[in-house]
Enzyme design. Structure first.
Site, PDB file in Angstrom:
ATOM      1  N   ASP A  13      46.198  38.366  44.296  1.00 16.90           N
ATOM      2  CA  ASP A  13      47.053  37.270  43.829  1.00 16.90           C
ATOM      3  C   ASP A  13      46.882  36.920  42.350  1.00 16.90           C
ATOM      4  O   ASP A  13      47.876  36.674  41.655  1.00 16.90           O
ATOM      5  CB  ASP A  13      46.838  36.019  44.691  1.00 16.90           C
ATOM      6  CG  ASP A  13      47.212  36.271  46.141  1.00 16.90           C
ATOM      7  OD1 ASP A  13      47.750  37.366  46.422  1.00 16.90           O
ATOM      8  OD2 ASP A  13      46.962  35.401  46.983  1.00 16.90           O
TER       9      ASP A  13
ATOM     10  N   HIS B 145      43.909  40.596  51.589  1.00 16.28           N
ATOM     11  CA  HIS B 145      45.234  40.766  51.000  1.00 16.28           C
ATOM     12  C   HIS B 145      45.503  39.714  49.915  1.00 16.28           C
ATOM     13  O   HIS B 145      46.542  39.723  49.289  1.00 16.28           O
ATOM     14  CB  HIS B 145      46.260  40.654  52.134  1.00 16.28           C
ATOM     15  CG  HIS B 145      47.657  40.978  51.744  1.00 16.28           C
ATOM     16  ND1 HIS B 145      47.970  41.783  50.674  1.00 16.28           N
ATOM     17  CD2 HIS B 145      48.834  40.601  52.273  1.00 16.28           C
ATOM     18  CE1 HIS B 145      49.278  41.889  50.579  1.00 16.28           C
ATOM     19  NE2 HIS B 145      49.829  41.176  51.532  1.00 16.28           N
ATOM     20  N   CYS B 146      44.537  38.787  49.698  1.00 20.37           N
ATOM     21  CA  CYS B 146      44.853  37.664  48.800  1.00 20.37           C
ATOM     22  C   CYS B 146      44.014  37.641  47.525  1.00 20.37           C
ATOM     23  O   CYS B 146      44.544  37.856  46.438  1.00 20.37           O
ATOM     24  CB  CYS B 146      44.670  36.348  49.557  1.00 20.37           C
ATOM     25  SG  CYS B 146      45.813  36.203  50.927  1.00 20.37           S
ATOM     26  N   ILE B 147      42.726  37.352  47.658  1.00 18.92           N
ATOM     27  CA  ILE B 147      41.907  37.062  46.475  1.00 18.92           C
ATOM     28  C   ILE B 147      41.897  38.215  45.456  1.00 18.92           C
ATOM     29  O   ILE B 147      42.006  37.974  44.255  1.00 18.92           O
ATOM     30  CB  ILE B 147      40.452  36.668  46.867  1.00 18.92           C
ATOM     31  CG1 ILE B 147      40.448  35.627  47.988  1.00 18.92           C
ATOM     32  CG2 ILE B 147      39.654  36.168  45.673  1.00 18.92           C
ATOM     33  CD1 ILE B 147      40.986  34.276  47.625  1.00 18.92           C
TER      34      ILE B 147
END
Ligand SMILES: NC(=O)c1ccc[n+]([C@@H]2O[C@H](COP(=O)([O-])OP(=O)(O)OC[C@H]3O[C@@H](n4cnc5c(N)ncnc54)[C@H](O)[C@@H]3O)[C@@H](O)[C@H]2O)c1
Length: 445
Positions: free
Chosen positions: A277, A272-274
């Site tokens: 974001d 869900h991040c790299i």
């Protein structure tokens, strides 16, 4: 003053802490506050999650059911779908998802929905902290005006800060309590109160001068990873073209004790991040006429890795006079990283889509992921759902090609090497000894 009032409630552990959004970030945070003696209330839109929490049944790997059940029994922790209980909270922390729209623009609708619930019940004496990863300016450009529409005043009536979450699901060494926490308030009073709140559960709190700095710091951390993984992925493709062992090159470079930090290639980035974001940062930069080229380049290189993996499968089969069309391909691991159950944005999904599009008969084994559906928001293509196959000798030997997509620890790679005819190892999961003794032909990224 509202700051003193909130700080003293926190110090005396009389502050009730509310956490909105009880996923990978919110549930561990809620449990951490409750474990430190705070009355903690979790707010969810998913009633099934709230019911499971109240039954002491954890669905997040980093929170054990026994700890959760004890906290519920001790009346320290509860979950609810009734947002009216926000009125009783002195500190409210927002941990809802921040996905991207199809256009790759930030989707802050979950933050807005959570903030709307707070706004309806905002009253004097509350501290609000946003933890969801987002673009610099969200806290003071979006949340502050919403809350001030109530007529209440920042610093006089309520406080507002941003503190990025850094949890690394599945990491046994670093969990909420020993990961330093960056805190940036919209005002100095907000920073001070929020830093005091987190210092109750985290050893090191690093206060910064504004919410924007804290928002940007989180995006720098994840963009740093995306860019460096992009570099490692480019190096892997370059080495493939030059017929050089990428992993040996990285191992050698990593012996340098200064000025080098190893990053490793892989089948693509997930979670869900790299993958998401950096887009929050480049989107905000574009609003100010700035083009962030590193971010664009890393995204381009990283998003092409699934295609490269499928090329390796096709090349491997081709060497054996086999076509991808009709070949049985078994993926080992579909989670986006080892030893966790999260398939969000996992490159495995894109690899499956691409293999299926070429006519391959695809199956997978993942001890953490029982089933993958291709109709949810995290996948690109469609198609029949897949269930994890048991890793029997027959399943291994029947596959024309095995692709190690996630290097989960509990797989018996020795057995895989003995029984499989062809292995594409995208994670360097097979060490030198296994490779030497393997009956299978092995192609590494
Ligand atoms: N997962 C990670 O490793 C990680 C690490 C650092 C930061 N983050 C960031 O933290 C934030 C949360 O991520 P996550 O992985 O915990 O997401 P998640 O999807 O696991 O959990 C979010 C939860 O919020 C709930 N929710 C959605 N809208 C809601 C609403 N209006 N009110 C109450 N609950 C609501 C969902 O039902 C879900 O249970 C994101 O911004 C993410 O970028 C995640």
């Amino acid at each position: 003053m509202v700051k003193e009032q909130i700080i003293s409630l926190i110090t005396e552990k009389r502050a009730r802490v509310g956490v909105i959004g009880l996923g990978y970030v919110g549930l561990p945070l809620l449990a951490e506050f409750a474990s430190h003696g705070f009355k903690a209330t979790g707010f969810e839109v998913d009633s099934k999650k709230a019911t499971r929490i109240n039954a002491g049944d954890s669905y997040i790997g980093d929170v054990s059911s026994s700890v959760l059940a004890q906290l519920v029994k001790d009346n320290l922790l509860q979950a609810t779908t009734d947002f009216d209980h926000l009125q009783d909270c002195h500190a409210i922390i927002i941990c809802v998802p921040t996905p991207l729209r199809k256009t790759k623009e930030p989707d802050v609708s979950y933050i807005l929905a959570a903030a709307e619930e707070i706004k309806k019940r905002l009253h004097r004496g509350q501290l609000i902290v946003l933890e969801s990863t987002t673009y610099p300016g969200t806290t003071d450009e979006v949340l502050l005006p919403m809350f001030e529409e109530t007529g209440l005043k920042l610093d006089e009536d309520f406080l507002l800060a941003f503190s990025p979450e850094r949890v690394d699901p599945g990491n046994k060494h670093f969990q909420t309590h020993n990961i330093p926490k960056v805190v940036g308030g919209v005002t100095d009073d907000s920073t001070e109160a929020a830093a005091h709140l987190y210092s109750q559960i985290v050893k090191d709190v690093h206060a910064v001068s504004s919410a924007r700095v804290a928002e940007a710091a989180k995006l720098l951390e994840n963009t740093f990873r995306a860019v460096n993984i992009g570099m490692a992925n480019e190096m892997a493709r370059l080495c493939y073209a030059l017929n050089i062992d990428t992993w040996e090159v990285i191992r050698a470079a990593a012996t340098k004790p200064f000025g080098f930090m190893p990053f490793y290639p892989g089948p693509g980035i997930g979670g869900h991040c790299i993958p998401l974001d950096p887009h929050y940062l480049s989107w905000k930069a574009r609003q100010h006429g700035f083009d962030s080229r590193f971010i664009g380049l890393a995204e381009e290189v990283n998003s092409r890795m699934p295609e490269h993996v499928v090329q390796l499968v096709a090349d491997g089969l081709n060497d054996e006079r086999k076509a991808l069309n009709g070949a049985r391909v078994l993926l080992l691991g579909v989670a986006y990283k080892k030893n966790i159950d999260d398939v969000r944005e996992s490159p495995a999904l894109s690899i499956i889509d691409r293999l299926r599009a070429k006519g391959a008969d695809v199956c997978y084994h993942d001890p953490f992921v029982k089933e993958i559906r291709f109709d949810d928001a995290h996948t690109e293509g469609g198609g029949e759902p897949l269930a994890s196959e048991p890793l029997t000798d027959e399943v291994l030997s029947r596959a024309d090609c095995i692709v190690i997509v996630t290097d989960h620890s509990e797989i018996d790679y020795g057995r895989v090497c003995r029984l499989a005819p062809l292995i594409i190892d995208t994670r360097n999961a097979l060490n030198g000894e296994l490779r030497r003794d393997s009956a299978a032909r092995i192609i590494r990224l």
